[in-house]
Design a protein around this motif. Structure first.
Motif, PDB file in Angstrom:
ATOM      1  N   LEU A 187      13.093 -54.642  21.797  1.00 20.59           N
ATOM      2  CA  LEU A 187      14.183 -55.330  21.870  1.00 20.59           C
ATOM      3  C   LEU A 187      15.550 -54.257  22.139  1.00 20.59           C
ATOM      4  O   LEU A 187      16.622 -54.797  22.785  1.00 20.59           O
ATOM      5  CB  LEU A 187      14.587 -56.189  20.576  1.00 20.59           C
ATOM      6  CG  LEU A 187      13.738 -57.485  20.503  1.00 20.59           C
ATOM      7  CD1 LEU A 187      14.226 -58.123  19.021  1.00 20.59           C
ATOM      8  CD2 LEU A 187      14.317 -58.456  21.683  1.00 20.59           C
ATOM      9  N   ASN A 188      15.316 -53.253  21.399  1.00 20.45           N
ATOM     10  CA  ASN A 188      16.233 -51.973  21.808  1.00 20.45           C
ATOM     11  C   ASN A 188      16.295 -51.720  23.275  1.00 20.45           C
ATOM     12  O   ASN A 188      17.431 -51.292  23.811  1.00 20.45           O
ATOM     13  CB  ASN A 188      15.941 -50.954  20.998  1.00 20.45           C
ATOM     14  CG  ASN A 188      16.448 -49.640  21.286  1.00 20.45           C
ATOM     15  OD1 ASN A 188      17.899 -49.618  21.116  1.00 20.45           O
ATOM     16  ND2 ASN A 188      15.854 -48.457  21.533  1.00 20.45           N
ATOM     17  N   TYR A 189      15.146 -51.657  23.884  1.00 18.72           N
ATOM     18  CA  TYR A 189      15.143 -51.590  25.366  1.00 18.72           C
ATOM     19  C   TYR A 189      15.563 -52.439  26.379  1.00 18.72           C
ATOM     20  O   TYR A 189      15.508 -52.245  27.468  1.00 18.72           O
ATOM     21  CB  TYR A 189      13.430 -51.031  25.645  1.00 18.72           C
ATOM     22  CG  TYR A 189      13.327 -49.569  25.336  1.00 18.72           C
ATOM     23  CD1 TYR A 189      13.876 -48.404  25.611  1.00 18.72           C
ATOM     24  CD2 TYR A 189      12.300 -49.430  24.155  1.00 18.72           C
ATOM     25  CE1 TYR A 189      13.580 -47.276  25.263  1.00 18.72           C
ATOM     26  CE2 TYR A 189      11.913 -48.273  23.712  1.00 18.72           C
ATOM     27  CZ  TYR A 189      12.454 -46.968  24.221  1.00 18.72           C
ATOM     28  OH  TYR A 189      12.251 -45.933  23.840  1.00 18.72           O
ATOM     29  N   LEU A 190      16.401 -53.349  25.931  1.00 15.62           N
ATOM     30  CA  LEU A 190      17.301 -54.198  26.596  1.00 15.62           C
ATOM     31  C   LEU A 190      18.468 -53.644  26.817  1.00 15.62           C
ATOM     32  O   LEU A 190      19.345 -54.236  27.792  1.00 15.62           O
ATOM     33  CB  LEU A 190      17.571 -55.729  25.748  1.00 15.62           C
ATOM     34  CG  LEU A 190      16.557 -56.688  25.581  1.00 15.62           C
ATOM     35  CD1 LEU A 190      16.876 -57.721  24.567  1.00 15.62           C
ATOM     36  CD2 LEU A 190      15.989 -57.282  26.898  1.00 15.62           C
ATOM     37  N   GLY A 201      11.617 -61.862  28.397  1.00  9.33           N
ATOM     38  CA  GLY A 201      10.609 -60.797  27.830  1.00  9.33           C
ATOM     39  C   GLY A 201      11.022 -61.031  26.245  1.00  9.33           C
ATOM     40  O   GLY A 201      10.141 -60.724  25.196  1.00  9.33           O
ATOM     41  N   THR A 202      12.626 -60.956  25.955  1.00 12.76           N
ATOM     42  CA  THR A 202      13.087 -61.202  24.773  1.00 12.76           C
ATOM     43  C   THR A 202      12.476 -62.422  24.037  1.00 12.76           C
ATOM     44  O   THR A 202      12.075 -62.477  22.722  1.00 12.76           O
ATOM     45  CB  THR A 202      14.551 -61.087  24.834  1.00 12.76           C
ATOM     46  OG1 THR A 202      14.904 -59.983  25.259  1.00 12.76           O
ATOM     47  CG2 THR A 202      15.074 -61.134  23.374  1.00 12.76           C
ATOM     48  N   THR A 252       9.446 -64.866  19.669  1.00 10.11           N
ATOM     49  CA  THR A 252       8.959 -66.105  19.329  1.00 10.11           C
ATOM     50  C   THR A 252       7.473 -65.750  19.298  1.00 10.11           C
ATOM     51  O   THR A 252       6.885 -66.968  19.004  1.00 10.11           O
ATOM     52  CB  THR A 252       9.186 -67.014  20.237  1.00 10.11           C
ATOM     53  OG1 THR A 252       8.956 -66.797  21.680  1.00 10.11           O
ATOM     54  CG2 THR A 252      10.752 -67.496  20.434  1.00 10.11           C
ATOM     55  N   LYS A 253       6.882 -64.933  19.583  1.00  7.74           N
ATOM     56  CA  LYS A 253       5.214 -64.530  19.461  1.00  7.74           C
ATOM     57  C   LYS A 253       4.906 -65.389  20.658  1.00  7.74           C
ATOM     58  O   LYS A 253       3.684 -65.676  20.350  1.00  7.74           O
ATOM     59  CB  LYS A 253       4.881 -64.623  18.213  1.00  7.74           C
ATOM     60  CG  LYS A 253       5.519 -63.711  17.233  1.00  7.74           C
ATOM     61  CD  LYS A 253       5.426 -62.253  17.529  1.00  7.74           C
ATOM     62  CE  LYS A 253       6.052 -61.235  16.570  1.00  7.74           C
ATOM     63  NZ  LYS A 253       6.181 -59.983  16.939  1.00  7.74           N
ATOM     64  N   GLY A 254       5.441 -65.708  21.649  1.00 14.46           N
ATOM     65  CA  GLY A 254       4.743 -66.482  22.707  1.00 14.46           C
ATOM     66  C   GLY A 254       4.870 -68.108  22.570  1.00 14.46           C
ATOM     67  O   GLY A 254       4.385 -68.869  23.531  1.00 14.46           O
ATOM     68  N   LEU A 287       7.778 -56.780  30.746  1.00 14.10           N
ATOM     69  CA  LEU A 287       9.048 -57.639  31.384  1.00 14.10           C
ATOM     70  C   LEU A 287      10.168 -56.733  31.150  1.00 14.10           C
ATOM     71  O   LEU A 287      11.165 -56.570  31.964  1.00 14.10           O
ATOM     72  CB  LEU A 287       8.983 -59.091  30.860  1.00 14.10           C
ATOM     73  CG  LEU A 287       7.935 -60.062  31.525  1.00 14.10           C
ATOM     74  CD1 LEU A 287       8.167 -61.053  30.779  1.00 14.10           C
ATOM     75  CD2 LEU A 287       8.353 -60.186  32.945  1.00 14.10           C
ATOM     76  N   ILE A 288      10.363 -56.268  29.878  1.00 18.41           N
ATOM     77  CA  ILE A 288      11.655 -55.829  29.431  1.00 18.41           C
ATOM     78  C   ILE A 288      11.783 -54.115  30.184  1.00 18.41           C
ATOM     79  O   ILE A 288      12.794 -53.798  30.606  1.00 18.41           O
ATOM     80  CB  ILE A 288      11.740 -55.504  27.721  1.00 18.41           C
ATOM     81  CG1 ILE A 288      11.873 -57.013  27.325  1.00 18.41           C
ATOM     82  CG2 ILE A 288      12.814 -54.255  27.552  1.00 18.41           C
ATOM     83  CD1 ILE A 288      11.980 -56.998  25.725  1.00 18.41           C
TER      84      ILE A 288
END
Length: 314
Positions: free
Chosen positions: A111-114, A145-146, A151-153, A286-287
């Motif tokens: 999430l940080n790599y957003l 990707g987030t 949501t774990k898919g 994705l991210i």
């Protein structure tokens, strides 16, 4: 040790193919080692010592390299800009470490790599940069990707594993995106401004420690871990990054930074034993893919306004 480049001898200490792998190992260790240290120190204590060591080392370097009185020539708007950037530096680390206290390191780091998405989005109002189709596509990839990650898919039944932790990690990415766009406006001495940013962040960490935690002295492995984080992510990381930029193109250095998330995942799996599920892997791809997609878009559209060399990534 030297390498040959275009007929000139390039020392190993100047070679980006030597400097950048070392730097990636330093940057990539942040999430895993922070997560380990947070088992013994809280985020307030960790920030206080990271910035404290950074301030001391930078102060010694500044005294040796430049004159502190140069800061007296800074204009009011330059002071305000650097104070703002110092606050954002603190907020980035604060939000990131708090998220690591609440959610798995894989989730927090991805999430940080957003942050590249927020760099792009915030550059539109701050620098009036155009929002090309490739940038919009990268934003969409990051958003999907987030969703997969938090949501774990299970997109049909959105249920966040820990909403607070996820939001803190995203806020860290927003803070870095805003910092990157603001620091682009800085034209003061690089070393002095970096010292001042670190000093502002240290003052905020000291205040946060007084209000929300207690003073304690790290012992043994904790002390070594804090010193490593300060050296690798605040002090040595800074010098290695800019030294690499001195002797190679920004595009080459940027291509190396694409590997940072993968190095981060490697440290997390090896040091923390966290499992990487297929949804985590897909979300990470994705991210992470947002960055090269943006670079490709800039190349194909002939963009001449790349992000500043001073803030490619944390």
């Amino acid at each position: 040790m030297t390498v040959q480049k275009q007929g000139n001898q390039l020392k190993a200490s100047q070679n980006p193919f030597v400097l950048m792998p070392i730097l990636l190992l330093m940057w990539g260790s942040l999430a895993a080692i922070s997560k380990l240290l947070l088992q013994h120190l809280d985020s307030y204590q960790l920030l206080f010592y990271m910035y404290g060591i950074g301030v001391i080392v930078f102060f010694i370097i500044v005294l040796y390299k430049v004159q502190l009185r140069v800061m007296l020539s800074w204009k009011r708007r330059e002071w305000l800009l650097l104070v703002s950037c110092g606050v954002l530096t603190f907020l980035y680390d604060f939000f990131y470490l708090k998220s690591l206290e609440l959610i798995p390191a894989v989730e927090a780091s991805m999430l940080n790599y957003l942050f590249p998405i927020f760099i792009v989005l915030l550059a539109v109002p701050i620098h009036k940069e155009p929002l090309h189709s490739s940038k919009l596509l990268s934003v969409g990839m990051g958003f999907i990707g987030t969703l997969l990650l938090v949501t774990k898919g299970d997109l049909s039944n959105v249920a966040f594993t820990n909403l607070e932790g996820d939001l803190l990690a995203i806020l860290a990415a927003v803070s870095w995106g805003l910092f990157t766009n603001l620091i682009k406006k800085n034209h003061t001495d690089l070393l002095l401004s970096t010292f001042f940013l670190t000093f502002v962040a240290f003052l905020l960490s000291a205040l946060a420690l007084l209000v929300s935690s207690r003073f304690t002295i790290p012992q043994g492995i904790e002390l070594y871990g804090v010193i490593w984080l300060s050296l690798s992510n605040i002090i040595l990381g800074f010098f290695l990054y800019f030294r690499a930029l001195q002797y190679s193109s920004a595009s080459l250095i940027a291509s190396f930074t694409f590997f940072t998330p993968f190095v981060t995942l490697m440290f997390i799996v090896l040091l923390l034993g966290e499992r990487l599920t297929w949804t985590d892997a897909l979300a990470a791809l994705l991210i992470i893919g947002c960055v090269p997609l943006q670079k490709l878009g800039e190349a194909t559209t002939g963009s001449k306004r790349p992000m500043p060399k001073t803030a490619e990534g944390p």
